[in-house]
Enzyme design. Sequence first.
Site, mmCIF file in Angstrom:
data_model
loop_
_atom_site.group_PDB
_atom_site.id
_atom_site.type_symbol
_atom_site.label_atom_id
_atom_site.label_comp_id
_atom_site.label_asym_id
_atom_site.label_seq_id
_atom_site.Cartn_x
_atom_site.Cartn_y
_atom_site.Cartn_z
ATOM 1 N N HIS A 100 -11.873 -5.201 8.934
ATOM 2 C CA HIS A 100 -12.312 -4.797 7.510
ATOM 3 C C HIS A 100 -13.579 -3.947 7.641
ATOM 4 C CE1 HIS A 100 -10.050 -8.444 6.079
ATOM 5 N NE2 HIS A 100 -10.224 -7.946 4.946
ATOM 6 N N GLU A 139 0.844 -1.186 0.039
ATOM 7 C CA GLU A 139 0.086 -0.101 0.094
ATOM 8 C C GLU A 139 0.937 1.316 -0.003
ATOM 9 O OE1 GLU A 139 -0.798 -2.656 1.550
ATOM 10 O OE2 GLU A 139 -2.747 -3.222 0.930
#
Lengths: 351, 330
Positions: B128, B59
């Site tokens: 999440h 990322e």
Amino acid sequence: MTTLRNQGVPDAGHAMHLLRQMLRVRRLEEKCIELYSAAKIRGFLHVYIGEEAVAAGVMETLAPEDAVVATYREHGHALLRGVSAGAILAEMYGHAEGCCRGRGGSMHLFDAATRFYGGNAIVAGGLPLAVGLALADRMAGRQQVTVCFFGEGAVAEGEFHESMNLAALWQLPVLFCCENNLYAMGTALGRSESQTDIALKAAAYEIPAWAVDGMDVLAVEEAARRAVDAVRSGGGPHFLELRTYRFRAHSMFDPELYREKSEVAQWMERDPISLLQGAMQAAGQLPDDEWADLQADVDAEISTAVGFAENGTPEPVSELARFVYSDRADDGSDGGTAGSGEGSRKGGAAG
Amino acid sequence: MKTTYREAMRAALRDAMQRDERVFLMGEDVGRYGGSFAVSLGLLEEFGPERIRDTPLSESGFVGAGIGAALGGMRPVVEIMTVNFSLLALDQIINNAATLLHMSGGQFNVPIVIRMTTGAGRQLGAQHSHSLEGWYAHIPGLRILAPATLADARGMLWTALQDPDPVLIFEHGSLYNVAGELDEDAGAVGIDKAALLRQADGSADTVTLITYGGTLPLVLEAADQLAGEGIGTDVVDLRTLRPLDTHTLLDSVARTHRAVVVDEGWRSGSISAEIAARISEQAFFDLDAPVERVCSEEVPVPYAKHLEQAALPSVERVMAAARRAVGAGG
Ligand SMILES: Cc1ncc(C[n+]2csc(CCOP(=O)(O)OP(=O)(O)O)c2C)c(N)n1
């Protein structure tokens, strides 16, 4: 490989130029230390003294349209990339004439005209940026090279590894230059890395990598030229580990408890400036008067720059909110935030 | 035209890629897989792997590369699977994207768009399910968008790409399947103003319901039910969390005299806290009741359905807050 020790100096004119470049960085930073001690400039100040051969050798191989990304120890990179000593010093004074209008300071020098992208104070933070600049060049079909300078301390960060992988995976035109001065603040390389051969790490990502004597400006230049040529002609990322040493403390606040004075003294015998100067003198290429002229020239450049910075104007506080967002003609948004500190778009548009 | 939020997003991406060859999409699994939420499904075939660029799991690396590419003149759209994973790229987003323009004294724009999903409700557990867009809204230099409607899903991207500054777009995971009518020729929309989606007729007690993104559908449902109880509502969709369009909020509160802020983020230090503070700073004398907030319980979002639902804002909680605001009992 050409080295100062075994072959002398091939081209006296060029050697003179390199000597000048290194001396410019040295004198600029000696002046910075002086100004810092006199409290004219503040903040963190990290000098490059001892490492000048790296910036001098690498910058020599770049074209104006190439891009450069550096760290917080970047006065030398900025100067040799073409940012004037005056703009650099004015920046440290917090003046409007500074290369970032006083918003960056010593650690954040930027210059669009020379494609100098900092000035990054987050260790390893510049590596992904360099990858992206190279990606943009690749996608736009430009034959440009991005050079990224960072210390060996960055090698322990995840962003180093992510960047190596991406650059190699996508075969991007970037040259990574690791300035291995053996210490990350007070942490010696051997205490931060399980594998201390840094070029080997890059090689693990299938990146052609080699280690270079970073005190020998000719060796640096030759290696950099080879690497830059390869990158420019589509050879994908390349990596140089430049073995160097900083003679001064990490920053102005560092009492240097982590290394022996004798170690520093030993490295100072390989001062890149004295090394080249000595080799030129030994070869009869540096008459005393030319050396004196060179020093006088450089001193004059730096004192003019100090004068420029000294006589600059403080960036006005009324401009504080500028450059948070871009100036734009239509200031449609952000209604009703008066007094909330978020009027920056308006401030920008007005200013 | 019948469409979904997901398809509207995809249409926006396709449109942007067709209009400007500097635009490219980059992220984990955006290409061969079709996007982890299938937003970019089919775009690889249409635009090829240079422009629909699959990245490794890194990322910070690819977000940083997007920032570099923006500096280099491209118009990258970087997709991060979820806001939770964007934390690995915080350094690049906050230390680079948000600061480079300022630190460079106005020399270097970062015209990047970073898209990511946010929010809970699908039993995915804490790692999440979080709503951290309010955190990003804390950062000067970033523009924070939260499209809640089909029109915004279709229209915000192009406008974001025209912005010279970094824009983060938060797409609530529960919105992708929302279906509805969208004009055939729907296109770019403004991103500066909040939207007043529903206006109280003023005949009875009134309250302004303020929300954005994934909680908009439940706020609209609450508004319908409150109408049945004789409580009139203004519904404001913030659309942009930074810079906040405070005008639209204050105008509404000046009419309704009450406000309920609905935010899936946690209450402490949240965007709802910022909004409540602005209302009290700038509209204190318009208020007939304290500003109410409906936020997530301050726990990592749990997996079990009943626990997860108990942790999140609900129609019932919104209605209870609105009733309290109008003094009708909670
Ligand atoms: C991400 C991050 N962690 C810690 C620091 C604090 N810090 C500043 S310089 C430095 C050492 C870096 O050493 P190196 O990369 O070898 O560069 P050098 O200073 O030797 O040029 C550290 C730890 C920082 N700036 N950024």
